[in-house]
Enzyme design. Structure first.
Site, PDB file in Angstrom:
ATOM      1  CB  THR A   1      -1.040  -0.175   1.355  1.00  0.00           C
ATOM      2  OG1 THR A   1      -2.011  -1.169   1.212  1.00  0.00           O
ATOM      3  CG2 THR A   1      -1.853   1.160   1.236  1.00  0.00           C
TER       4      THR A   1
ATOM      5  CB  CYS B   1     -32.425 -13.453 -22.141  1.00  0.00           C
ATOM      6  SG  CYS B   1     -32.075 -12.483 -23.923  1.00  0.00           S
TER       7      CYS B   1
ATOM      8  CG  HIS C   1     -31.307  -9.866 -19.632  1.00  0.00           C
ATOM      9  ND1 HIS C   1     -30.549 -11.040 -19.399  1.00  0.00           N
ATOM     10  CD2 HIS C   1     -31.067  -9.668 -20.695  1.00  0.00           C
ATOM     11  CE1 HIS C   1     -30.193 -11.454 -20.431  1.00  0.00           C
ATOM     12  NE2 HIS C   1     -30.372 -10.708 -21.502  1.00  0.00           N
TER      13      HIS C   1
ATOM     14  CD  GLU D   1     -31.019 -11.014 -15.692  1.00  0.00           C
ATOM     15  OE1 GLU D   1     -31.945 -11.346 -15.883  1.00  0.00           O
ATOM     16  OE2 GLU D   1     -30.241 -11.282 -16.614  1.00  0.00           O
TER      17      GLU D   1
HETATM   18  N1  GLN Z   1     -28.340 -15.693 -27.684  1.00  0.00           N
HETATM   19  C1  GLN Z   1     -29.627 -15.204 -27.385  1.00  0.00           C
HETATM   20  C2  GLN Z   1     -29.813 -13.963 -28.270  1.00  0.00           C
HETATM   21  O1  GLN Z   1     -28.721 -13.299 -28.998  1.00  0.00           O
HETATM   22  C3  GLN Z   1     -30.098 -14.819 -26.014  1.00  0.00           C
HETATM   23  C4  GLN Z   1     -29.167 -13.589 -25.439  1.00  0.00           C
HETATM   24  C5  GLN Z   1     -29.430 -13.655 -24.124  1.00  0.00           C
HETATM   25  O2  GLN Z   1     -29.724 -14.592 -23.218  1.00  0.00           O
HETATM   26  N2  GLN Z   1     -28.805 -12.464 -23.637  1.00  0.00           N
HETATM   27  O3  GLN Z   1     -30.978 -13.480 -28.790  1.00  0.00           O
END
Ligand code: GLN
Length: 543
Positions: free
Chosen positions: A193, A389, A518, A520
């Site tokens: 450090t 997805c 997504h 998440e």
């Molecule tokens: N491979 C898929 C697509 O491009 C899903 C992508 C993902 O799961 N983010 O549509």
């Protein structure tokens, strides 16, 4: 409007010591004291965004509402600060140079010789100011990727130096360093450090605070050494940050050492005496939830060791935690490599021992048949399922293959010659692929989704319309929609502009939901995501 104050967070000694979480936690403690805070991440690589990088090497690609593909730390900021962070708050060396070169081509420098210094730091500064203005934040935290001493981030340190020189009261510098405890010595060492601080000094910077990460608490003698040898103002300016069980405990750890007061004093900020009951309540649940909920995450990408895989899916993991703790249960995650199911289908039975199964996003052909087999298993055996997805696309393919008996049903990504392209490429995407236009060309960022009134999603979101973030190239093929719906696959959400399918569900199942987006990315500790809440609730009901 009051002036924005800037806190630069830089790293020393090692990468991966939690600089992003420290930056986010500093933001949280200042929010808890009544300030409006936002955060910027600077990444030193040439890539214009994180979208073209392999997640097993670089970690998750986090997507913002306005469609930027960013570093996972932007996700940490959104979760800790509980606000949306947008594209101006993310920059890379590549992005900065690209802007400067485009400006030069447009004669914006009016015939001047455009040079690395000062034009690159000036461009960085301009972007920082634009982000501060857009977010109307009182405090802007700026995390510089990498560690001091790397060739790559020197121009960003130069930006910090220039800003501090101009407005010393508006800029604070925090060095997040690491203090190892070598096993053959059994004592914590300060020398690395000290070197990191010397390296900063070489760039014209002196840290105002050192956050001392390490396996243990930093003791008094070592604090004194750092004060003496690193030119620190006082022992209070060296903050001890030992490893803790949960990252969500870190704000409290910093606050016990009065970090918000010390920062406020230096930056001449007024703090309110505000207790954050909601954040504390969440941390309490993290600490006290004991009953386990067992979740299998099935996919590829998991073969590279624990550290890497958890980084590739950090938002998924955090979303599971938020929803689990909200139910007072503790998630136990098992990473299942889908290729094992291809080699040994009898192994699928192990899925019975889980309370829920998730298939996260992904790309490419590897492990796909194993994932489809797992989805079939959870559909037929009524194990709660959430597909994110790719997990939605593969669920649709599985349904087409085994319920509609569309032999060879597939996604164009894996088999363009399939007679049943359940997942296909629209003309724009087909053109992108033909022309090798990959960077930043997926369907990205927030899109509207109208929910079907009778759906499970509608019940969980308690809304007619939602907005969720996307990152994918391919789509559910509407040519098959009528047949799929007639066979029992419910289309629960659709984008009103494009008529693209965003959510699929099965009715005759305790929980079977797939999302083209997504979810998440929008789960927060103080705001767990409805679809993850639904999954955990179903998992507990099935137990
Ligand atoms: N491979 C898929 C697509 O491009 C899903 C992508 C993902 O799961 N983010 O549509």
């Amino acid at each position: 409007m009051q002036k924005t104050k800037y806190i630069f967070v830089v790293g020393g000694v090692l990468s991966g010591v939690g600089k992003g979480i420290t930056a986010a936690s500093i933001g949280r403690i200042l929010i808890n004291r009544g300030l409006k805070v936002s955060a910027i991440k600077i990444d030193p690589y040439i890539n214009v965004d994180a979208g073209t990088m392999n997640p097993t090497v670089h970690g998750e690609v986090f997507v913002t509402d306005d469609g930027d593909e960013t570093d996972q730390d932007i996700g940490n900021y959104e979760r800790f600060l509980d606000c949306d962070i947008n594209s101006p708050n993310y920059m890379t060396t590549g992005r900065i140079y690209l802007n400067v070169i485009q400006k030069e081509r447009a004669m914006k420098y009016k015939g001047k010789c455009v040079e690395v210094v000062p034009h690159i730091p000036l461009e960085v500064m301009e972007r920082i100011n634009a982000a501060a203005a857009a977010s109307a934040a009182k405090v802007m935290i700026i995390e510089v990727g990498g560690t001091v001493g790397e060739y790559q981030n020197i121009l960003f340190l130069e930006t910090a130096r220039m800003m501090k020189l101009k407005e010393p009261d508006d800029v604070a510098l925090v060095l997040v360093s690491y203090l190892p405890v070598p096993s053959h010595l059994g004592e914590m060492k300060t020398k690395p450090t000290q070197h990191a601080v010397r390296t900063m000094n070489n760039s014209g910077l002196q840290p105002d605070f050192i956050v001392a990460r390490g396996p243990d608490e930093l003791d008094k003698p070592r604090k004194e050494t750092l004060v003496a040898n690193c030119g620190m103002r006082s022992e209070n300016h060296v903050i001890s940050a030992p490893d803790v069980k949960s990252i969500y405990e870190i704000p409290a750890l910093l606050e016990r050492q009065n970090f918000s007061e010390l920062l406020a004093k230096q930056l001449k900020l007024k703090l309110r005496n505000k207790k954050n009951l909601r954040w504390n309540h969440f941390v309490q649940k993290v600490k006290t939830s004991e009953q386990p909920v067992k979740i299998a995450v099935v996919g590829k990408y998991f073969g590279t060791g624990n550290y890497t895989l958890s980084d590739s899916y950090i938002s998924v993991i955090e979303a599971i935690k938020h929803a689990s703790f909200a139910h007072n249960v503790k998630p136990e995650l098992t990473w299942v490599d889908s290729e094992e199911y291809e080699a040994n289908p009898a192994k699928l039975k192990e899925l019975n021992s889980f309370d829920a199964v998730i298939v996260p996003g992904g790309f490419g052909t590897r492990g796909i048949e194993g994932i489809i087999a797992a989805i079939r298993y959870v559909r037929e055996n009524k194990i709660p399922y959430l597909g994110l997805c790719y997990g939605m696309q593969l669920a649709a393919i599985e349904f087409a293959r085994h319920v509609l008996h569309f032999t060879g049903a597939h996604t164009v990504e894996c088999n363009p010659d399939s007679p049943y392209l359940i997942i296909s490429a629209n003309p724009t995407q087909a053109k992108n692929i033909r022309e090798d236009r990959y960077g930043g060309t997926m369907r990205l960022g927030a899109y509207r989704c109208v929910l079907k009134k009778s759906s499970r999603a509608h019940k969980l979101y308690k809304a007619d319309e939602i907005s969720e973030r996307h990152r994918h190239r391919y789509e559910f093929n509407n040519e098959f929609r009528v047949q799929m719906e007639a066979a029992g696959l419910e289309v629960a959400g659709v984008n009103p502009e494009s008529d693209l399918v965003e959510i699929i569900e099965l009715k005759d199942h305790p929980y079977f939901v797939g999302t083209q987006f997504h979810p998440e990315f929008k789960s927060r500790p103080l705001n767990p995501h409805p679809l993850f809440m639904g999954l955990i609730k179903a998992a507990l009901a099935e137990k």
